[in-house]
Enzyme design. Structure first.
Site, PDB file in Angstrom:
ATOM      1  N   SER A 259       0.850  -1.186   0.000  1.00 52.50           N
ATOM      2  CA  SER A 259       0.000   0.000   0.000  1.00 52.50           C
ATOM      3  C   SER A 259       0.881   1.229   0.000  1.00 52.50           C
ATOM      4  O   SER A 259       2.109   1.128   0.080  1.00 52.50           O
ATOM      5  CB  SER A 259      -0.903  -0.009   1.231  1.00 52.50           C
ATOM      6  OG  SER A 259      -0.117   0.232   2.378  1.00 52.50           O
ATOM      7  N   LYS A 260       0.227   2.376  -0.066  1.00 50.54           N
ATOM      8  CA  LYS A 260       0.970   3.624  -0.213  1.00 50.54           C
ATOM      9  C   LYS A 260       1.995   3.852   0.889  1.00 50.54           C
ATOM     10  O   LYS A 260       2.983   4.544   0.684  1.00 50.54           O
ATOM     11  CB  LYS A 260      -0.005   4.800  -0.284  1.00 50.54           C
ATOM     12  CG  LYS A 260      -0.643   4.882  -1.647  1.00 50.54           C
ATOM     13  CD  LYS A 260      -1.115   6.278  -1.973  1.00 50.54           C
ATOM     14  CE  LYS A 260      -1.542   6.337  -3.428  1.00 50.54           C
ATOM     15  NZ  LYS A 260      -2.727   7.148  -3.646  1.00 50.54           N
ATOM     16  N   ARG A 261       1.742   3.269   2.058  1.00 47.71           N
ATOM     17  CA  ARG A 261       2.712   3.554   3.124  1.00 47.71           C
ATOM     18  C   ARG A 261       4.059   2.871   2.870  1.00 47.71           C
ATOM     19  O   ARG A 261       5.049   3.174   3.509  1.00 47.71           O
ATOM     20  CB  ARG A 261       2.153   3.211   4.498  1.00 47.71           C
ATOM     21  CG  ARG A 261       2.013   1.754   4.770  1.00 47.71           C
ATOM     22  CD  ARG A 261       1.127   1.545   5.983  1.00 47.71           C
ATOM     23  NE  ARG A 261       0.724   0.178   6.055  1.00 47.71           N
ATOM     24  CZ  ARG A 261       1.335  -0.726   6.808  1.00 47.71           C
ATOM     25  NH1 ARG A 261       2.354  -0.381   7.543  1.00 47.71           N
ATOM     26  NH2 ARG A 261       0.926  -1.960   6.816  1.00 47.71           N
TER      27      ARG A 261
END
Ligand code: GLU
Length: 491
Positions: A259-261
């Site tokens: 995911s974006k993290r």
């Protein structure tokens, strides 16, 4: 009834929902669909799945076209190209679905369900795990006719088998079996007349002659439902290729769904972060697939030749940014200097502005072997455009044997040398500086270190004093040398 295309070759489809964002996972699906088709000389179809009107995003279809184009995944049929099996946008196929659902109703394999939202909510609370109690499954025909006449809204549901189990074989995950009692009577057509995603998808895959359905493993659990539809129609079930999850590395060493993290996860974001589309595609190809040997570098064309379904793994793949960096660096190094200069041009411009006049060949020689991603370029060469603020302590270097006593002497000598120099070429500058060191009977470094610090204003630079002088030109070099000399006078 089989619905193969006349040529008997594989047909795959990439069926994105236009969300405005092409996640690495979607791109891998597209790539594998492309490769499954191309490795058999087959057909790769692009189908836009936009029946979920609430999720539509303006311009999202363009993002899909753009991504496919940049990635080199050329489809053979699609909304923009047309083809014999169109339309290729689900919202343009709407009137195709209902007749198929009505056919199942006529054959007693599906039924109208008139239950209200309120009733459904109530029932689903009473059934463990939610679901539908099949209230309308066996309504008497007069009752159905009456409700239809009254205009009571209805959905069309498929009659799922109540006993037994449904099994299928996935080319990656193997045998999968579900108990039929776990499958509630699925809705095919909603009250608004739209098909559900599950229904439309099956009708489309069949009528487009899709032979291999490639998609993320989150669809594994829905597949028995699709198969019960194929069976209800008496259609041949396509081959299924479900792809493993893509994970990202967390700081504590564990992994979780990418995911974006974890970093940039969209294709466009990765390109904007300075990765080459070819390197991204090459890396993504290996996220869940491995060739017979340990080879890693492949062009898309080469992949099309060696790709083989049996090389797909079901274990989760880990997206490793360090590995992507390695691929990108390999691709940058493998370019010709001309290709590199051209690819890097926008980044040079970012650092220097238009018409900067810096020598592209010298910049290329300095950077091509050094940077990992393209957007490291502006920060790496920013000092050429503007001399950074620096401290005179930077002139002190043990290895080069420089200190605040000998540096002024060295800089004075270099300034005098440069003032008299006529041959401003790489070799000319190099030979003159080396000769100067010999004349002064000091290490080369004792001249080179302060010369480079004064010219660059920073300790870490791509290239040495010679390249930096060459790029800056004689005048700017002199100006910077003099500024450095002056700095040494400061308290
Ligand atoms: N439209 C679905 C998605 O974007 C495609 C699923 C499939 O490939 O069947 O996830």
């Amino acid at each position: 009834m089989a619905y193969k295309r006349p040529d008997g070759k594989r047909v795959t489809r990439f069926a994105p929902s236009p969300t405005g964002f092409m996640h690495v996972g979607n791109l891998r699906t597209a790539l594998y669909e492309y490769l499954v088709a191309k490795s058999d000389d087959g057909t790769f179809v692009l189908r836009i799945e936009d029946t979920d009107q609430e999720r539509l995003v303006e311009g999202a279809v363009d993002v899909i076209y753009q991504t496919m184009k940049t990635a080199g995944l050329q489809h053979d049929e699609g909304p923009d190209l047309g083809g014999e099996y169109g339309p290729y946008v689900q919202s343009e196929r709407l009137e195709m679905y209902r007749p198929y659902a009505e056919q199942l109703v006529r054959e007693g394999k599906a039924y109208y369900c008139f239950c209200s939202k309120e009733r459904l909510a109530e029932v689903s609370e009473q059934i463990p795990g939610g679901g539908y109690d099949r209230h309308c499954r066996d309504l008497p025909q007069e009752e159905i006719d009456r409700l239809l006449q009254e205009g009571v809204p209805y959905v069309i549901r498929q009659k799922m088998p109540i006993e037994g189990s449904t099994a299928f074989s996935d080319l990656v995950f193997g045998e999968i079996t579900v108990e039929n009692k776990e499958l509630s009577d699925q809705i095919l057509i909603k009250t608004d007349g739209y098909p559900t995603y599950n229904f439309a998808n099956v009708i489309d895959d069949h009528t487009m002659g899709v032979t291999h359905v490639v998609r993320g493993c989150e669809y594994l659990s829905s597949t028995p439902k699709y198969n019960l539809l194929y069976e209800a129609f008496g259609w041949e079930i396509p081959q299924y290729i479900h792809l493993p999850l893509i994970m990202g590395k967390n700081e504590d060493g564990s992994v979780s769904k990418l995911s974006k993290r974890h970093g940039a996860t969209g294709f466009e974001d990765l390109v904007a972060a300075g990765y080459l589309p070819e390197a991204i595609i090459n890396y993504i190809a290996l996220l869940g697939w491995a060739p017979q040997d340990n080879r890693e570098i492949f062009t898309l064309d080469e992949l099309s030749k060696v790709f083989d379904i049996s090389g797909i793994s079901k274990s989760p793949a880990v997206f490793d940014y360090d590995k992507l960096n390695w691929f990108n660096a390999e691709y940058l190094r493998a370019m010709t200097p001309e290709q590199f200069a051209q690819t890097a041009a926008p980044y040079f411009e970012q650092a220097f502005g238009k018409d900067h006049g810096f020598d592209l060949q010298v910049l290329t020689a300095m950077l091509q072997q050094r940077v990992t991603t393209l957007n490291q370029i502006p920060e790496t060469i920013g000092f050429l455009a503007q001399l950074p603020e620096y401290d005179k302590e930077l002139f002190i270097n043990k290895k080069s044997k420089t200190d605040l006593t000998n540096v002024p002497v060295m800089l004075d000598a270099v300034i005098e040398l440069v003032e008299g120099m006529t041959d401003w070429t790489h070799d000319g500058i190099h030979d003159a500086l080396i000769a100067l060191a010999q004349r002064l009977e000091v290490k080369n470094g004792t001249i080179m270190w302060p010369a480079r610090i004064a010219a660059a204003g920073q300790a870490v630079t791509p290239g040495g004093a010679v390249e930096i002088f060459e790029l800056l030109g004689r005048e700017e070099t002199l100006r910077r040398l003099k500024l450095g000399r002056k700095k040494l006078e400061e308290a």
